[in-house]
Design an enzyme around this catalytic site. Structure first.
Site, PDB file in Angstrom:
ATOM      1  N   ASP A 263       0.870  -1.172   0.000  1.00 27.95           N
ATOM      2  CA  ASP A 263       0.000   0.000   0.000  1.00 27.95           C
ATOM      3  C   ASP A 263       0.916   1.234   0.000  1.00 27.95           C
ATOM      4  O   ASP A 263       2.141   1.130   0.167  1.00 27.95           O
ATOM      5  CB  ASP A 263      -0.978  -0.005   1.190  1.00 27.95           C
ATOM      6  CG  ASP A 263      -2.191   0.904   0.910  1.00 27.95           C
ATOM      7  OD1 ASP A 263      -2.134   1.710  -0.036  1.00 27.95           O
ATOM      8  OD2 ASP A 263      -3.200   0.803   1.631  1.00 27.95           O
TER       9      ASP A 263
HETATM   10  C1  BGC Z   1      -5.099   3.238   0.179  1.00 29.87           C
HETATM   11  C2  BGC Z   1      -5.257   2.197  -0.907  1.00 29.87           C
HETATM   12  C3  BGC Z   1      -5.152   2.859  -2.245  1.00 29.87           C
HETATM   13  C4  BGC Z   1      -3.819   3.570  -2.332  1.00 29.87           C
HETATM   14  C5  BGC Z   1      -3.560   4.207  -3.665  1.00 29.87           C
HETATM   15  C6  BGC Z   1      -3.878   4.107  -0.009  1.00 29.87           C
HETATM   16  O1  BGC Z   1      -3.875   5.189   0.851  1.00 29.87           O
HETATM   17  O2  BGC Z   1      -5.041   2.582   1.428  1.00 29.87           O
HETATM   18  O3  BGC Z   1      -6.467   1.530  -0.774  1.00 29.87           O
HETATM   19  O4  BGC Z   1      -5.299   1.908  -3.264  1.00 29.87           O
HETATM   20  O5  BGC Z   1      -3.782   4.566  -1.333  1.00 29.87           O
HETATM   21  O6  BGC Z   1      -4.377   5.275  -3.895  1.00 29.87           O
END
Ligand code: BGC
Length: 735
Positions: A263
């Site tokens: 993530d």
């Molecule tokens: C979130 C993810 C997301 C990623 C990219 C993160 O802050 O937890 O779910 O896909 O950002 O945007």
């Protein structure tokens, strides 16, 4: 490209090139001449590796994507195409109901169609991968990301996980209009302590495997191209560096062969967790766990070469990671068609086309859950109706993960009301959306509702006056759309006080009040549900939300949604879920007067509205559960039939739900577990028989021996229209 050629390509790549594949950066690095600012340098990015990063996040639009890809290919020593990834959650430009709303349809096939349209619109805009579906199981309404989940049930979540992967990816990823799905957030991100986002997750292995892992596994079995790590720790170890979770469980047990992406910044965050001393150690731990892509930090590109040279990371592991990324590019057909479906012409033809909007309208209407109705709905056109509330004239109906949508595409409730009821229809906001001083950090720009005390008073009095003159009032109330989503945990679960005050004042002057309720999570609806004569939960319904709301309020569509998550009585009950275990001191009918029971002294044990619950404008009678036999052996099947009759005056759809309870086992078992759903539509007075097939595999669980097995003995089988249904038949599983 053949496997052989792909392997050859890998062999011809330098170590740096391979490590670059494992880096993901955001679009601005590639669109402008990269000049790294201080903080970016500190993150470990270098101008050289950024320019050749293997994937990019957040760039979209056919023209832009084509330009970036062309420039990139001319620069890249092996002409390996760049992967374009983005969060396409409940739609790309045509926005569907938020995932929790889609869960409420209890209709995975419908959700599959929505995902397919989202994929098509995203694909023509140049996207190859979406960070969806999020399949985290959630029992805690305080957690803001409950809106991105399909709720509290492992079976329902698994159905939606599979359906969404199929909708996004189709049969073959290289086919036209398909994009790769990314199952997230592995694992158990939906169970942070006290519902606070990014907080610690402590779960027994039993609970993790029994409840939380099945939906990830369903998405992986459906062929998802990627999995994303979670921000949280699990039992003390951050997911992004958790070897047991990623290697033993994800790769070995679940047989996941695709790309594992961190993530956003999660590898580096292992330092903040206090699990790694520095970024070098974070890189090592994430590598050891088999994380292939470092999203948005330069931890990998800064450290991996050194770690290989020092012999602390084996180059073979880098090869494996880079190869998985190349395989994904190959599965998408990018070596042959680096622009895949990106096309300016197709964008014009496909995005937001009539067909897509119709699907969004249908899905939205089916996601609404009628929580209460004392003969007030559907409304009659002859009634004098006042539409009141801050949701009457806003276009923000799509939820916080719809940034590729455009609120300009969305009609307000007021606009639809005026189209359908005439321009004299009364529509007034009555109050602000949010209480003053609500802390939506980072979002001030969006939420600045500037109004003076006098203006607010005036707004309120006008609404009260009109409400007094109406036959009935429809109030459109709810959370601000930025009150649910990432980093929006809440300690209170009510709608803003300013709206509750408006509601109270309106109820004083009109006895016929229906509330249309917007939210991304279960709210504490006590104050609303007691006074309102009707409550329709509409989540964040998307582009066609207002049309769908009027469709349902007028009875053009009969509501059929069911709650995919319990609505607590009060915040003190959470986490709450229907499939809990019995205690040694259950609080039931017979023990109402006993003191030493598992109960609260101030609130009930029961949620205000249970999982699986939802009304219709008609009524159904469910009766006569019959089993084809009362004993079952492994390898055999048994049929459970039930009669259902539409006892009302209009056509309606009901969701039949089959639950099973394993009465005694080597570990305590849930009071009930959902095992099957069937949606049926019946004409007035129509009665049909519905059959469910039961076999031994449906009775398996994670036993005390740590195996997925069934155990012989007595089972209870319930069929009804919510998790509260109590009519049951008994069944013996025999060895
Ligand atoms: C979130 C993810 C997301 C990623 C990219 C993160 O802050 O937890 O779910 O896909 O950002 O945007």
């Amino acid at each position: 490209m053949t496997e052989k050629k792909l392997k050859k390509l890998l062999q011809s790549m330098s170590l740096t090139e391979k490590i670059n594949q494992m880096l993901q950066v955001s679009g601005e690095f590639l669109t402008e001449e990269t000049v790294l600012t201080g903080p970016m340098k500190q993150k470990g990015f270098t101008e050289e590796n950024i320019g050749l990063a293997g994937s990019v996040i957040g760039v979209h639009g056919a023209q832009k994507v084509r330009e970036i890809q062309s420039a990139y290919l001319t620069k890249h020593p092996h002409r390996i195409p760049l992967l374009f990834m983005m969060d396409v959650i409940n739609g790309y430009r045509t926005i569907f109901p938020i995932p929790l709303g889609q869960g409420a349809t209890f209709d995975p096939e419908l959700s599959c169609k929505c995902a397919a349209v989202a994929a098509k619109e995203a694909a023509v805009s140049g996207i190859h991968v979406t960070f969806a579906p999020m399949v985290d199981l959630v029992r805690d309404a305080r957690w803001g990301r409950v809106m991105e989940s399909t709720g509290e049930d492992p079976y329902l979540n698994s159905l939606f996980a599979e359906a969404n992967v199929k909708g996004l990816q189709g049969e073959t990823l290289s086919d036209e209009y398909q994009i790769a799905a990314c199952i997230k957030h592995f694992a158990a991100y939906g169970a942070p302590t006290a519902g606070r986002d990014y907080n610690t997750v402590e779960l027994s292995e039993h609970t993790l495997r029994q409840f939380y892992l099945p939906a990830y596994e369903a998405g992986i079995s459906a062929g998802a191209g990627l999995v994303m790590t979670a921000f949280n720790t699990i039992n003390g170890i951050p997911a992004s560096g958790n070897q047991w979770l990623m290697k033993n469980v994800l790769r070995d047990e679940m047989k996941f062969e695709g790309v594992l992406i961190s993530d956003w910044g999660a590898i580096e965050e292992m330092v903040a967790h206090g699990y790694c001393e520095n970024r070098e150690e974070a890189a090592l731990r994430a590598m050891n766990a088999g994380v292939d892509i470092d999203m948005m930090t330069g931890v990998y590109s800064e450290n991996l070469s050194e770690l290989v040279v020092e012999g602390r990371v084996n180059e073979e592991e880098i090869d494996q990671a880079a190869y998985r990324i190349l395989q994904l590019k190959n599965r998408l057909g990018l070596f042959e068609k680096p622009f895949k479906d990106a096309s300016v012409e197709k964008e014009k033809e496909i995005i937001l086309c009539e067909e897509n909007r119709l699907l969004a309208r249908n899905a939205a209407a089916k996601s609404f859950v009628l929580l209460k109705n004392e003969k007030l709905l559907p409304i009659r056109k002859t009634d004098k109706i006042a539409f009141i509330g801050p949701y009457v004239n806003t276009r923000d109906l799509s939820g916080s993960w719809s940034f590729t949508g455009d609120s300009a595409d969305v009609k307000t409730i007021e606009e639809v009301v005026k189209e359908r009821f005439g321009s004299s229809a009364v529509c007034l906001p009555g109050s602000r959306m949010l209480d003053k001083g609500i802390n939506l950090q980072g979002f001030q720009d969006f939420t600045n509702e500037s109004s003076t005390r006098e203006q607010e008073q005036d707004m309120l009095e006008k609404a009260v006056e009109e409400a007094g003159k109406a036959d009935l009032v429809i109030m459109a109330l709810g959370e601000h759309y930025l009150q649910s989503g990432e980093a929006t945990s809440r300690g209170e679960l009510e709608i803003p006080e300013v709206q509750l005050n408006l509601f109270k004042r309106i109820c004083e002057v009109n006895k016929n009040v229906a509330v249309v309720l917007f939210s991304g999570r279960p709210l504490d609806l006590r104050r609303i549900a007691i006074k309102a004569n009707a409550v329709l939960q509409v989540w964040f319904p998307g582009t066609e939300g207002a049309e769908a709301i009027i469709d349902v309020l007028t009875g053009a569509v009969n509501p059929s949604g069911k709650l995919p998550i319990s609505f607590p009585y009060s915040v003190g009950q959470v986490p709450i879920h229907y499939n809990e275990y019995l205690t040694g001191r259950p609080f039931d009918e017979e023990s109402l007067q006993e003191r030493f029971r598992s109960k609260y002294i101030d609130v009930p044990n029961e949620p205000l509205f249970p999982f699986g619950y939802g009304l219709s404008y008609t009524t159904f009678r469910i009766s006569n559960i019959t089993l084809s036999k009362s004993e079952l052996k492994a390898g055999e099947k048994l049929s459970a039939s039930v009669e259902i009759e539409n006892t009302g005056m209009i056509t309606g759809t009901e969701v039949l739900q089959l639950y099973i309870r394993d009465v005694v086992a080597s570990v305590v078992r849930p009071i009930k577990e959902l095992k099957c759903i069937r949606k049926v539509t019946l004409q007035p007075k129509q009665k049909i028989e519905v059959n469910f097939v039961i076999d031994e595999t449906m009775l398996r669980f994670y036993t005390a021996q740590g195996k997925w097995e069934s155990e012989p003995g007595l089972f209870k089988l319930y069929i009804g229209n919510s998790s509260k249904s109590s009519t049951c038949k008994e069944l013996m599983l025999v060895p």
